[in-house]
Enzyme design. Structure first.
Site, PDB file in Angstrom:
ATOM      1  N   ALA A 200      -8.258  21.160  27.954  1.00 53.00           N
ATOM      2  CA  ALA A 200      -9.168  21.939  28.665  1.00 53.00           C
ATOM      3  C   ALA A 200      -8.236  22.757  29.637  1.00 53.00           C
ATOM      4  O   ALA A 200      -8.846  23.315  30.421  1.00 53.00           O
ATOM      5  CB  ALA A 200      -9.966  20.979  29.654  1.00 53.00           C
ATOM      6  N   GLY A 201      -6.723  22.680  29.343  1.00 55.89           N
ATOM      7  CA  GLY A 201      -6.114  23.507  30.150  1.00 55.89           C
ATOM      8  C   GLY A 201      -5.629  23.005  31.634  1.00 55.89           C
ATOM      9  O   GLY A 201      -5.122  23.545  32.303  1.00 55.89           O
ATOM     10  N   LEU A 202      -5.796  21.738  31.861  1.00 53.92           N
ATOM     11  CA  LEU A 202      -5.457  20.953  32.777  1.00 53.92           C
ATOM     12  C   LEU A 202      -4.266  20.288  32.988  1.00 53.92           C
ATOM     13  O   LEU A 202      -3.811  19.328  33.780  1.00 53.92           O
ATOM     14  CB  LEU A 202      -6.487  20.145  33.298  1.00 53.92           C
ATOM     15  CG  LEU A 202      -7.668  20.689  33.592  1.00 53.92           C
ATOM     16  CD1 LEU A 202      -8.751  19.790  34.000  1.00 53.92           C
ATOM     17  CD2 LEU A 202      -7.729  21.841  34.796  1.00 53.92           C
TER      18      LEU A 202
ATOM     19  N   SER B  23      -1.493  17.063  28.057  1.00 56.42           N
ATOM     20  CA  SER B  23      -0.361  17.065  27.204  1.00 56.42           C
ATOM     21  C   SER B  23       0.951  16.831  28.104  1.00 56.42           C
ATOM     22  O   SER B  23       1.722  15.953  27.713  1.00 56.42           O
ATOM     23  CB  SER B  23      -0.216  18.030  25.975  1.00 56.42           C
ATOM     24  OG  SER B  23       0.187  19.143  26.722  1.00 56.42           O
TER      25      SER B  23
ATOM     26  N   ASP C  61       3.969  23.390  32.971  1.00 54.05           N
ATOM     27  CA  ASP C  61       3.021  22.277  32.903  1.00 54.05           C
ATOM     28  C   ASP C  61       3.868  20.906  33.228  1.00 54.05           C
ATOM     29  O   ASP C  61       3.414  20.208  34.191  1.00 54.05           O
ATOM     30  CB  ASP C  61       2.317  22.132  31.684  1.00 54.05           C
ATOM     31  CG  ASP C  61       1.203  23.231  31.624  1.00 54.05           C
ATOM     32  OD1 ASP C  61       1.299  24.239  32.258  1.00 54.05           O
ATOM     33  OD2 ASP C  61       0.296  23.136  30.459  1.00 54.05           O
TER      34      ASP C  61
ATOM     35  N   LYS D 140      -2.454  19.710  35.986  1.00 52.67           N
ATOM     36  CA  LYS D 140      -2.259  20.894  36.936  1.00 52.67           C
ATOM     37  C   LYS D 140      -3.552  21.821  36.613  1.00 52.67           C
ATOM     38  O   LYS D 140      -4.214  22.020  35.966  1.00 52.67           O
ATOM     39  CB  LYS D 140      -0.881  21.266  36.342  1.00 52.67           C
ATOM     40  CG  LYS D 140      -0.900  21.884  35.194  1.00 52.67           C
ATOM     41  CD  LYS D 140      -1.084  23.241  34.941  1.00 52.67           C
ATOM     42  CE  LYS D 140      -1.642  24.180  33.693  1.00 52.67           C
ATOM     43  NZ  LYS D 140      -2.203  23.617  32.578  1.00 52.67           N
TER      44      LYS D 140
ATOM     45  N   GLU E 180       6.475  18.291  25.186  1.00 53.86           N
ATOM     46  CA  GLU E 180       5.708  19.266  25.052  1.00 53.86           C
ATOM     47  C   GLU E 180       6.182  20.574  23.987  1.00 53.86           C
ATOM     48  O   GLU E 180       5.057  21.036  23.648  1.00 53.86           O
ATOM     49  CB  GLU E 180       5.888  19.963  26.459  1.00 53.86           C
ATOM     50  CG  GLU E 180       5.017  19.493  27.630  1.00 53.86           C
ATOM     51  CD  GLU E 180       3.559  19.827  27.502  1.00 53.86           C
ATOM     52  OE1 GLU E 180       2.838  19.141  26.843  1.00 53.86           O
ATOM     53  OE2 GLU E 180       3.296  20.961  28.072  1.00 53.86           O
TER      54      GLU E 180
HETATM   55  C1  MEV Z   1      -0.905  26.752  29.589  1.00 52.40           C
HETATM   56  O1  MEV Z   1      -1.462  25.684  30.747  1.00 52.40           O
HETATM   57  C2  MEV Z   1      -0.274  27.847  30.230  1.00 52.40           C
HETATM   58  C3  MEV Z   1       0.230  28.871  29.404  1.00 52.40           C
HETATM   59  O2  MEV Z   1       0.763  29.799  30.364  1.00 52.40           O
HETATM   60  C4  MEV Z   1       1.225  28.439  28.424  1.00 52.40           C
HETATM   61  C5  MEV Z   1       2.586  27.854  28.877  1.00 52.40           C
HETATM   62  O3  MEV Z   1       2.949  28.151  30.113  1.00 52.40           O
HETATM   63  O4  MEV Z   1       3.301  27.289  28.036  1.00 52.40           O
HETATM   64  C6  MEV Z   1      -0.738  29.447  28.557  1.00 52.40           C
END
Ligand code: MEV
Length: 396
Positions: A141-143, A146, A204, A13, A193
């Site tokens: 990487a924030g995508l 997990s 996510d 995502k 998660e």
């Molecule tokens: C992580 O993809 C997004 C955050 O807002 C954490 C979360 O929503 O659990 C940083």
């Protein structure tokens, strides 16, 4: 128990707006990415349950008979039990980690054991399975790698245990579960998660389950009705970071400066809502002015995220480089490195896009143009992805 091989995939995502604020009950807008995680589940009778994760070099197996003897009553807490720290501690004993085991490996194994033991314990005997998970998504990487992992595990284990039906019919190459089954998958994936991230918002796993584009607030999910025609450049700064630590950092800042930080979170929520409004207007009649509004929203949110303390020098550099080409960027996901997104306006020449990509690559970043709004968790016929599966297995 089903006896057939299952092949499941789920997307990563991108959060357009609302990361971090969503943890505090605010609105986030997120879209599924056209990069997926794949899982193959193969039932067998060798008395073992095996987990292979070629992307992070994991190959583990446990004796089903030994797991069967465990007192798993600690997992008994209603239909979809929420992992508590004591349970996670118990699972660490079950996992038998060596001293030098990396954090990513620990968390991936713990989430697997949690979902396997919790979902399969309703069976007469724990099943003997071989599970391989591989991904097109970079980890950490924030995508949402997990979340895609947890969604794939939940979908495959629930299906093999016949908690939900296999929606794949004889001639289908690909199929999806019903809305009700997706809700069940999503609930279990959220628990996976939680094992990995502690107290995530759930956005996510929701995007990975449903796909498309979603507005998410406190577990309430609404799909953005029509597909977005947005072109985005996705850049991985390759700076590793921990979502858990960054989320904790924002929480601490909120506790320390409530009068300052709470309005920032409210403002981010308003940015998400304004972005949703503009996007829905754009579906009917896209105009250049609307792109300018989207760019302003991106800039404002990036400043807010910096004020929350989740920026990073690499992300500043990403914003500066794209700004020099007249483009606007923000971090996506937890920040502190990881990935950023850049809005590509429709009137942009391909040569301009190539020039920006070149400039970003020479900073040591990886970047690619992506299509967004991919389908959520899906089940594939085992033969439809034969060569792809083989390639992944060859990597083991
Ligand atoms: C992580 O993809 C997004 C955050 O807002 C954490 C979360 O929503 O659990 C940083």
């Amino acid at each position: 128990m089903l006896s057939e091989v299952l092949l499941v995939s789920a997307p990563g995502k991108v959060i357009l707006h609302g990361e971090h604020a969503v943890v505090h009950g605010k609105v986030a807008l997120a879209v599924a990415l056209n990069l997926r995680t794949f899982l193959r589940l193969q039932p067998h009778s060798n008395g073992k349950v095996g987990l292979k994760l070629p992307n992070i070099g994991i190959k583990r197996a446990w004796d089903v008979a030994k797991l069967q003897q465990l007192d798993t009553s600690f997992l008994e807490q209603g239909d979809v039990p929420m992992p508590i720290p004591e349970q996670v501690e118990k699972l660490k004993e079950v996992a038998g980690f060596s001293e030098d085991c990396a954090a990513t490996e620990r968390l991936a194994v713990l989430a697997f054991l949690y979902l396997y033991l919790s979902i399969c314990r309703k069976q007469r005997a724990l099943p003997s399975l071989d599970i391989v998970v591989w991904s097109e998504l970079p980890t950490g990487a924030g995508l949402g790698s997990s979340a895609a992992y947890s969604v794939c595990l939940a979908a495959a284990l629930l299906t093999t245990c016949e908690e939900i039906p296999n929606p794949l019919k004889d001639r289908d190459c690909i199929s999806r579960w019903t809305e009700e089954d997706l809700e069940f998958i999503n609930k279990w994936a959220y628990q996976g998660e939680r094992v990995i991230h502690g107290n995530p918002s759930g956005v996510d796993n929701a995007v990975s389950t449903w796909g498309g584009a979603l507005r998410y607030q406190q577990g309430k999910i609404s799909s953005l009705k029509r597909p977005l025609a947005l072109q985005i450049l996705l850049t991985n700064t390759n700076v590793p970071r921990s979502t858990k630590a960054l989320v904790a950092g924002v929480r601490n800042r909120l506790i320390k400066f409530p009068e300052i930080v709470a309005p920032l979170l409210t403002s981010i929520s308003a940015i998400s809502l304004e972005c949703e409004r503009v996007l829905s207007e754009m579906v009917a009649a896209p105009a250049l002015e609307q792109y300018l509004v989207l760019e302003e929203l991106i800039d404002m949110n990036q400043h807010h995220l910096n004020a929350l303390g989740v920026g990073h020098a690499s992300l500043d550099q990403l914003c500066q480089v794209t700004r020099a080409h007249g483009l606007h960027s923000k971090l996506t996901g937890a920040g502190g490195g990881g990935c950023g997104i850049t809005l590509l306006k429709p009137d942009l020449e391909q040569s301009e896009v190539e020039a920006v990509k070149q400039a970003l690559t020479s900073c040591g970043f990886d970047c690619w143009e992506t299509s967004i709004g991919a389908p959520g968790v899906s089940i594939h016929s085992a033969t439809s992805l034969d060569s792809y599966v083989q390639q992944a297995l060859d990597g083991l």
